[in-house]
Design a protein around this motif. Structure first.
Motif, PDB file in Angstrom:
ATOM      1  N   TYR A  82      91.568  45.643  73.438  1.00  0.00           N
ATOM      2  CA  TYR A  82      92.847  46.358  73.372  1.00  0.00           C
ATOM      3  C   TYR A  82      93.796  45.874  74.457  1.00  0.00           C
ATOM      4  O   TYR A  82      94.968  45.628  74.219  1.00  0.00           O
ATOM      5  N   LEU A  83      93.281  45.713  75.676  1.00  0.00           N
ATOM      6  CA  LEU A  83      94.126  45.302  76.779  1.00  0.00           C
ATOM      7  C   LEU A  83      94.575  43.855  76.659  1.00  0.00           C
ATOM      8  O   LEU A  83      95.701  43.515  77.024  1.00  0.00           O
ATOM      9  N   VAL A  98      87.921  48.304  74.897  1.00  0.00           N
ATOM     10  CA  VAL A  98      89.041  48.431  75.822  1.00  0.00           C
ATOM     11  C   VAL A  98      89.546  47.055  76.239  1.00  0.00           C
ATOM     12  O   VAL A  98      90.755  46.812  76.296  1.00  0.00           O
ATOM     13  N   HIS A 124     104.707  51.154  80.091  1.00  0.00           N
ATOM     14  CA  HIS A 124     103.645  51.841  80.815  1.00  0.00           C
ATOM     15  C   HIS A 124     102.485  50.862  80.988  1.00  0.00           C
ATOM     16  O   HIS A 124     102.486  49.788  80.405  1.00  0.00           O
ATOM     17  N   TRP A 125     101.529  51.229  81.820  1.00  0.00           N
ATOM     18  CA  TRP A 125     100.437  50.329  82.188  1.00  0.00           C
ATOM     19  C   TRP A 125      99.086  50.863  81.751  1.00  0.00           C
ATOM     20  O   TRP A 125      98.850  52.054  81.770  1.00  0.00           O
ATOM     21  N   HIS A 126      98.201  49.947  81.381  1.00  0.00           N
ATOM     22  CA  HIS A 126      96.790  50.238  81.135  1.00  0.00           C
ATOM     23  C   HIS A 126      96.009  49.423  82.160  1.00  0.00           C
ATOM     24  O   HIS A 126      96.278  48.242  82.351  1.00  0.00           O
ATOM     25  N   GLU A 178     102.557  47.698  78.584  1.00  0.00           N
ATOM     26  CA  GLU A 178     102.802  47.919  77.156  1.00  0.00           C
ATOM     27  C   GLU A 178     104.093  48.700  76.979  1.00  0.00           C
ATOM     28  O   GLU A 178     104.406  49.588  77.759  1.00  0.00           O
TER      29      GLU A 178
END
Length: 150
Positions: free
Chosen positions: A91-92, A88, A42-44, A31
């Motif tokens: 969202y991802l 989640v 950055h990463w999720h 993201e």
């Protein structure tokens, strides 16, 4: 993820710095950071395969090593509620529909055939600067880690 899944035998007789390997699978989404000019992407991640991974002993040293001591992990939480997992995941997966990628300048050299005033042909090296698409580094261990995402 690679260091987490591979572990380490450590160094020397006392196996200094040894780390266990964790058989993890993950779903990762990149993201754009709010302060993109300074921080980039950055990463999720959603990770499965283990009940827990010690944060202070395992995660934090690996993250500091990967980021050369610059950044800390902002938030890690274990989800037990099915509704939270659904939230989640939703969202991802929103990032799967976006195709934004970073760019960087790349120098390329190429040989060009030129003729001088006397009509003699010779190759000269020409340097060109181009914009190239930045792709995230996904060199993960294929033995124990499977990571899916964008």
């Amino acid at each position: 993820m690679q260091a987490l899944s591979r572990g380490s035998k450590g160094r020397g007789r006392g196996r200094i710095g040894a780390r266990p390997a964790y058989p993890v699978e993950c779903f990762a989404v990149r993201e754009r950071h709010a302060n993109f000019a300074e921080n980039g992407f950055h990463w999720h991640l959603l990770i499965k395969g283990v009940d827990s991974i010690p944060y202070k002993e395992v995660i934090q040293p690996l993250w500091r090593s990967a980021r050369h001591g610059i950044a800390e992990i902002g938030h890690i939480e274990r989800f037990r509620n099915p509704r939270a997992i659904g939230y989640v995941t939703k969202y991802l997966t929103k990032a799967l529909t976006t195709s934004e990628k970073g760019t960087r300048q790349v120098k390329r050299e190429r040989k060009v055939l030129m003729q001088d005033e006397e009509g003699h042909s010779e190759y000269i090296t020409e340097t060109v600067v181009e914009q190239a698409t930045v792709k995230p580094n996904r060199k993960l261990s294929k033995k124990r880690t499977r990571c899916y995402g964008s």
